[in-house]
Scaffold this motif. Structure first.
Motif, short mmCIF file in Angstrom:
data_model
loop_
_atom_site.label_atom_id
_atom_site.label_comp_id
_atom_site.label_asym_id
_atom_site.label_seq_id
_atom_site.Cartn_x
_atom_site.Cartn_y
_atom_site.Cartn_z
N ALA A 502 64.84 10.72 -27.56
CA ALA A 502 65.68 9.69 -26.95
C ALA A 502 66.40 8.86 -28.00
O ALA A 502 67.60 8.58 -27.89
N MET A 503 65.69 8.44 -29.03
CA MET A 503 66.31 7.63 -30.08
C MET A 503 67.36 8.46 -30.84
O MET A 503 68.45 7.95 -31.17
N ALA A 504 67.05 9.73 -31.10
CA ALA A 504 68.01 10.58 -31.78
C ALA A 504 69.22 10.88 -30.90
O ALA A 504 70.35 11.00 -31.38
N TYR A 505 69.00 11.01 -29.60
CA TYR A 505 70.09 11.22 -28.64
C TYR A 505 71.10 10.09 -28.77
O TYR A 505 72.31 10.32 -28.85
N VAL A 506 70.59 8.87 -28.81
CA VAL A 506 71.47 7.71 -28.93
C VAL A 506 72.26 7.78 -30.23
O VAL A 506 73.47 7.52 -30.26
N ALA A 507 71.57 8.13 -31.32
CA ALA A 507 72.25 8.20 -32.61
C ALA A 507 73.42 9.17 -32.57
O ALA A 507 74.44 8.95 -33.24
N LYS A 508 73.32 10.23 -31.78
CA LYS A 508 74.36 11.26 -31.76
C LYS A 508 75.50 10.97 -30.78
O LYS A 508 76.53 11.65 -30.84
N VAL A 509 75.33 10.00 -29.86
CA VAL A 509 76.40 9.73 -28.89
C VAL A 509 77.04 8.36 -29.09
O VAL A 509 77.90 7.97 -28.30
N LEU A 510 76.67 7.64 -30.13
CA LEU A 510 77.21 6.30 -30.32
C LEU A 510 78.73 6.30 -30.41
O LEU A 510 79.40 5.40 -29.89
N ASP A 511 79.30 7.30 -31.08
CA ASP A 511 80.76 7.37 -31.24
C ASP A 511 81.50 7.41 -29.91
O ASP A 511 82.67 7.04 -29.85
N ALA A 512 80.85 7.87 -28.86
CA ALA A 512 81.52 8.02 -27.57
C ALA A 512 81.79 6.69 -26.89
O ALA A 512 82.55 6.63 -25.93
N GLU A 513 81.16 5.61 -27.39
CA GLU A 513 81.32 4.28 -26.78
C GLU A 513 81.02 4.36 -25.28
O GLU A 513 81.83 3.98 -24.43
#
Length: 625
Positions: A502-513
């Protein structure tokens, strides 16, 4: 070395994955796992993610064959593997596959298989599957040889293709590194490629038997199916430049980047079946304080007026916003159906701030070559929703995965936001494959942005267990708590693995705003709280609870990118709140990882500047302003 006790804490099961066997032929290495090849590399650079011989059932589930007579020979500059795999199908049917794998230094890697059934065997697909990695390959040049002898110079897709980018294939050649190319030849059938990033798999998949042909189909009794894959590496580098690397042995370094944005709101999904349990756990809900509750409503599952009464009770315990997710049956006039739902909702006193509406039939995938199911035009569906749900934001997209959204691109003008889900166990469910799906997430979000621009964008619910199967008649039951694709329960949801994911998922989608991200339910098999017979933590909560609570507390905070020197092992991002700046670091592997923080300004002294993370550990470090 992990123990059974460690395994339970990390993976939610005492079962340990069998470690792969490393095979070596000169500069070529490959990992043998369950009879198939993973992480095929040359001089330490991944050439192919996998070469596998797979058999699918009528629901696209993957058989786990019994392997017998396994012989592995590793001698000098080469290796060979031989075994027989037996798939046991319904009605006492069987399929036996004789496999031979071999490689020598400077010679091709050959993987061949002969499949034979004495009974006849039903399958959706039987044969080889070749995975090309996406990192360093997406958008790169490639040469495709077709069955008619033609050779085409083209490129791997950068944005995700909804349909097969390459068809009628007999070979494919790409550049591994400067002056090193890899040609993968395929024999015994017609092959085609699909862009597996659609399903968040981190690969392009070349598979046997075109999807346009009928499935399931029958392998006749007594008929041998022969196939062969030949991987040939051409190394034209000067000898002085050809130096073998052994992967990452030094600590991962982290560097703060320039990209910044705002952390997404965090949602939690609530179904009618779990609504009463959520009310009972309202104190825990108040502790997490998610910004959004996503209520699921499906008339085809016999959800009716009583569901809204339960939802209204849950909403009393929630101070944030709420969205109603509607799987519209489209079995009656659209305005009649939407008005009935709106009336039931109002009569129950349930007042969501938004709805996500999608025809129920669109949850089922339409593969290439298949007939699209009957469905009203989406413009009419959205018009009926606006008429029935006045003064409420109307969103759309797909209640299933990006695959379906990419193949059936919804008209966005009538919508306030776009939404879809992802799932990491569609095609494979081993630990490595699940974590590798994280690599595909930025390609998914970038593809959505390419289609829909800056339209507000939501993802979820996206969980490790699969809540629905768009590719078959059902999700797979998993009573033994195994690691299996398309399962409606997954043991790792109960362990540290899910927290790290879950934490890594967030790290990978942050650019999508993202406007909102939903990663779990509160209760049930997709929830943060285990059942009465599942004491996975001393406080009675799954480790995923920590991630969701943390992320909900960070909603709206400023994030800043953090570049990892080894993103296949360690991911990170930074946040800034009124309490200060924090670096969030996640180990996405089953091994200890060392992280060198010497280049970062830390609030607290760290001995030697090196932090050691245990398997699937997510941790934080305070940063100086």
């Amino acid at each position: 070395m992990s123990t059974s006790s460690d395994s339970f804490r990390i993976y939610g099961t005492h079962a340990l994955e069998q470690k792969p066997i490393r095979l070596t032929a000169g500069r070529l290495t490959a990992d043998l796992s369950d009879g198939n090849l993973r992480t095929i590399a040359y001089d330490g650079v991944e050439v192919l993610r996998a070469v596998s011989y797979l058999v699918r059932d009528r629901d696209w589930g993957t058989y786990a064959p019994d392997i017998a007579d396994l012989i592995i020979e590793q001698q000098g500059e080469g290796f060979s593997v031989r075994y027989t795999a037996v798939c046991k199908g319904p009605d006492a049917t069987e399929l036996a596959i004789g496999v031979r794998i071999s490689a020598e230094a400077g010679a091709p890697l050959i993987f061949e298989a002969d499949a034979l059934s004495g009974t006849g065997f039903e399958t959706n697909r039987c044969g080889f599957c070749i995975l090309h990695p996406i990192v360093g390959v997406a958008g790169a040049p490639v040469a495709v040889e077709h069955a008619d002898g033609k050779r085409v110079e083209t490129r791997f897709p950068d944005l995700i293709e909804p349909w097969q980018p390459f068809m009628n294939m007999s070979a494919i050649t790409h550049t591994v590194m400067t002056n090193v190319t890899a040609r993968c030849g395929m024999e015994g059938d017609v092959f085609e490629m699909e862009d597996q990033r659609n399903w968040s798999d981190a690969s392009y998949k070349t598979y046997v038997r075109p999807l346009a042909l009928p499935w399931p189909y029958q392998i006749p009794a007594g008929e041998t199916v022969k196939q062969r894959i030949v991987l040939d590496i051409a190394d034209k580098r000067p000898n002085t430049s050809a130096t073998t690397t052994n992967g990452h042995s030094s600590p991962t370094t982290l560097t703060l980047g320039e990209r910044r944005g705002r952390m997404p709101a965090i949602g939690v999904i609530v179904t009618p079946e779990e609504a009463d349990a959520v009310v009972r756990a309202s104190a825990v809900l108040d502790e997490i304080r998610p910004q959004e509750l996503l209520f699921h409503f499906d008339p085809a599952a016999e959800h009716g007026a009583a569901a809204f009464e339960r939802f209204a009770e849950v909403a009393k315990h929630h101070s944030g916003t709420s969205t109603l997710e509607i799987a519209l049956t489209c079995k009656q006039p659209l305005l009649d159906e939407t008005n009935l739902i709106a009336t039931q909702m109002r009569d129950a006193g349930f007042k969501p701030d938004a709805i996500i509406i999608s025809p129920s039939v669109d949850r089922q995938s339409t593969p290439p070559g298949s007939k699209w199911p009957e469905c009203p035009p989406l413009e009419e569906v959205y018009a009926a929703a606006h008429a029935a749900f006045r003064d409420v934001r109307v969103g759309g997209g797909m209640l299933s995965y990006f695959t379906e959204l990419n193949r059936k691109r919804v008209p966005s003008a009538p919508l306030s936001f776009i939404s879809h889900c992802t799932n990491p166990i569609v095609h494979a469910a081993d630990d490595l494959s699940v974590m590798q799906t994280l690599e595909a997430l930025p390609f998914i979000t970038r593809s959505v942005r390419a289609i829909y621009g800056d339209k507000p964008y939501r993802i979820g619910p996206s969980t490790i267990p699969m809540r629905q199967n768009p590719y078959g008649s059902r999700t797979m039951d998993n009573p033994k708590g195994a690691r299996i694709p398309m399962a409606n329960t997954d043991p790792r949801h109960n362990g540290l693995f899910a927290e790290a994911f879950a934490m890594a998922y967030v790290a990978k989608v942050l650019d999508a705003e993202l406007e909102c991200l939903t990663l779990s339910a509160l209760t049930g098999s997709f929830g943060l709280l285990p059942g009465k017979d599942e004491p996975f933590a001393a406080d009675g909560r799954r480790p995923l609870f920590n991630a969701v609570k943390t992320l909900a507390g960070l909603a709206g905070a400023e994030w800043r990118e953090c570049i990892s020197s080894n993103p296949s092992h360690v991911l990170a991002f930074a946040t800034k709140t009124a309490a200060g700046a924090t670096l969030w670091i996640i180990n996405i592997t089953g091994n200890d990882q060392e992280v060198d923080l010497g280049s970062l300004r830390l609030s607290d002294a760290l001995m030697g500047g090196v932090l050691t993370l245990s398997p699937y550990q997510a941790t934080s470090v305070a940063l100086s302003e």
